[in-house]
Design an enzyme around this catalytic site. Structure first.
Site, PDB file in Angstrom:
ATOM      1  N   LYS A  11      18.442  87.017-104.149  1.00 33.68           N
ATOM      2  CA  LYS A  11      17.267  86.169-103.906  1.00 33.68           C
ATOM      3  C   LYS A  11      17.028  86.040-102.406  1.00 33.68           C
ATOM      4  O   LYS A  11      17.965  85.792-101.661  1.00 33.68           O
ATOM      5  CB  LYS A  11      17.493  84.758-104.468  1.00 33.68           C
ATOM      6  CG  LYS A  11      17.511  84.677-105.985  1.00 33.68           C
ATOM      7  CD  LYS A  11      17.627  83.206-106.405  1.00 33.68           C
ATOM      8  CE  LYS A  11      17.812  83.051-107.913  1.00 33.68           C
ATOM      9  NZ  LYS A  11      18.124  81.652-108.286  1.00 33.68           N
ATOM     10  N   SER A  36      13.285  75.680-108.558  1.00 35.07           N
ATOM     11  CA  SER A  36      12.971  75.754-107.127  1.00 35.07           C
ATOM     12  C   SER A  36      11.751  76.657-106.919  1.00 35.07           C
ATOM     13  O   SER A  36      10.923  76.392-106.037  1.00 35.07           O
ATOM     14  CB  SER A  36      14.155  76.312-106.344  1.00 35.07           C
ATOM     15  OG  SER A  36      15.272  75.468-106.456  1.00 35.07           O
ATOM     16  N   ARG A  58      18.985  75.135-118.543  1.00 39.90           N
ATOM     17  CA  ARG A  58      17.635  74.812-119.029  1.00 39.90           C
ATOM     18  C   ARG A  58      17.417  75.539-120.353  1.00 39.90           C
ATOM     19  O   ARG A  58      18.368  75.747-121.092  1.00 39.90           O
ATOM     20  CB  ARG A  58      16.580  75.196-117.988  1.00 39.90           C
ATOM     21  CG  ARG A  58      16.510  74.228-116.828  1.00 39.90           C
ATOM     22  CD  ARG A  58      15.817  74.829-115.641  1.00 39.90           C
ATOM     23  NE  ARG A  58      16.572  75.959-115.145  1.00 39.90           N
ATOM     24  CZ  ARG A  58      16.270  76.663-114.065  1.00 39.90           C
ATOM     25  NH1 ARG A  58      15.213  76.341-113.370  1.00 39.90           N
ATOM     26  NH2 ARG A  58      17.012  77.666-113.681  1.00 39.90           N
ATOM     27  N   HIS A  90      18.107  69.525-110.235  1.00 40.93           N
ATOM     28  CA  HIS A  90      19.438  69.639-109.634  1.00 40.93           C
ATOM     29  C   HIS A  90      20.042  68.241-109.420  1.00 40.93           C
ATOM     30  O   HIS A  90      21.211  68.016-109.686  1.00 40.93           O
ATOM     31  CB  HIS A  90      19.369  70.324-108.259  1.00 40.93           C
ATOM     32  CG  HIS A  90      18.972  71.769-108.278  1.00 40.93           C
ATOM     33  ND1 HIS A  90      17.984  72.274-107.466  1.00 40.93           N
ATOM     34  CD2 HIS A  90      19.436  72.831-108.987  1.00 40.93           C
ATOM     35  CE1 HIS A  90      17.877  73.585-107.659  1.00 40.93           C
ATOM     36  NE2 HIS A  90      18.730  73.943-108.587  1.00 40.93           N
TER      37      HIS A  90
HETATM   38  P1  ADP Z   1      21.363  79.989-108.722  1.00 46.43           P
HETATM   39  O1  ADP Z   1      20.687  80.940-107.779  1.00 46.43           O
HETATM   40  O2  ADP Z   1      22.864  79.973-108.545  1.00 46.43           O
HETATM   41  O3  ADP Z   1      20.960  80.085-110.160  1.00 46.43           O
HETATM   42  P2  ADP Z   1      19.786  77.536-108.544  1.00 46.43           P
HETATM   43  O4  ADP Z   1      19.634  76.667-107.349  1.00 46.43           O
HETATM   44  O5  ADP Z   1      18.577  78.216-109.068  1.00 46.43           O
HETATM   45  O6  ADP Z   1      20.943  78.555-108.165  1.00 46.43           O
HETATM   46  O7  ADP Z   1      20.440  76.704-109.740  1.00 46.43           O
HETATM   47  C1  ADP Z   1      21.706  76.124-109.618  1.00 46.43           C
HETATM   48  C2  ADP Z   1      22.138  75.575-110.968  1.00 46.43           C
HETATM   49  O8  ADP Z   1      21.296  74.491-111.347  1.00 46.43           O
HETATM   50  C3  ADP Z   1      22.037  76.587-112.110  1.00 46.43           C
HETATM   51  O9  ADP Z   1      23.106  76.373-113.005  1.00 46.43           O
HETATM   52  C4  ADP Z   1      20.728  76.253-112.766  1.00 46.43           C
HETATM   53  O10 ADP Z   1      20.694  76.626-114.131  1.00 46.43           O
HETATM   54  C5  ADP Z   1      20.710  74.737-112.605  1.00 46.43           C
HETATM   55  N1  ADP Z   1      19.352  74.215-112.623  1.00 46.43           N
HETATM   56  C6  ADP Z   1      18.279  74.631-111.935  1.00 46.43           C
HETATM   57  N2  ADP Z   1      17.183  73.914-112.241  1.00 46.43           N
HETATM   58  C7  ADP Z   1      17.571  73.010-113.177  1.00 46.43           C
HETATM   59  C8  ADP Z   1      16.904  71.989-113.924  1.00 46.43           C
HETATM   60  N3  ADP Z   1      15.600  71.771-113.786  1.00 46.43           N
HETATM   61  N4  ADP Z   1      17.631  71.264-114.805  1.00 46.43           N
HETATM   62  C9  ADP Z   1      18.953  71.522-114.956  1.00 46.43           C
HETATM   63  N5  ADP Z   1      19.642  72.458-114.306  1.00 46.43           N
HETATM   64  C10 ADP Z   1      18.972  73.202-113.419  1.00 46.43           C
END
Ligand code: ADP
Length: 164
Positions: free
Chosen positions: A40, A130, A92, A16
């Site tokens: 979630k 996460s 990803r 992130h």
């Molecule tokens: P959500 O529940 O909205 O998917 P996340 O916190 O899981 O929220 O992810 C927020 C954003 O960050 C999403 O667009 C996700 O694809 C991106 N993201 C999560 N992990 C990574 C990573 N390792 N590299 C790049 N983008 C990521």
């Protein structure tokens, strides 16, 4: 141009942060938005997630980055109200694609004036999520490098308390 980067951030990971740093260079101002994702069950409360993000972005380099949270209504309305025209999301491997595509098209249907922009993950964060961080932390595995240095101890502490 103001951009928003919405997500669960439960907790923020180095993946992130990489997206935040890169997006902050593309836009005048970037607002990282902790959104409640109905499907979630989070490990960290909204307040904790905001606090972890604020600690992470409290550096000189990221002075155009702000943190906010959003709990009800449509993301496009929230984005509009902030005066933002772009929603940033990270991508990803294949697994993110279908979900992100669906959300982006739905948001475009709702509000054509707002663009969703995808930044591709850096290779070292391709498999980072996460969920992986939480799983490791729960088992007292090493999370160094997987989450921003400023919050490593907070994430560890959270799971130490839970496992006692
Ligand atoms: P959500 O529940 O909205 O998917 P996340 O916190 O899981 O929220 O992810 C927020 C954003 O960050 C999403 O667009 C996700 O694809 C991106 N993201 C999560 N992990 C990574 C990573 N390792 N590299 C790049 N983008 C990521």
């Amino acid at each position: 141009m103001i951009a928003v980067y919405p997500g669960s951030f439960d907790p923020i990971t180095s993946g992130h942060l990489d997206i935040i740093v890169r997006a902050s260079k593309l836009y005048e101002s970037l607002i990282v938005v902790v959104a409640q994702n109905g499907s979630k069950v989070p490990a960290f409360s909204v307040e904790e997630r905001v606090m972890l993000l604020e600690k992470t972005v409290a550096s000189e380099e990221l002075k155009n980055v702000k943190v906010a949270c959003f709990s009800s209504g449509l993301l496009v309305d929230y984005t509009d109200n902030l005066g933002a025209g772009v929603i940033v999301r990270g991508l990803r491997a294949v697994s993110d694609f279908e979900y992100e595509f669906q959300r982006a098209l739905t948001n475009r249907h709702l509000r054509p004036s707002i663009e969703t922009v995808f930044l591709m993950t850096s290779a070292e964060h391709l498999f980072l999520s996460s969920s992986i961080v939480k799983e490791l932390a729960r088992l007292q595995g090493r999370i160094d490098g997987l989450v921003p240095a400023a919050i490593t101890d907070d994430v560890r502490a959270k799971f130490l308390v839970q496992s006692e």
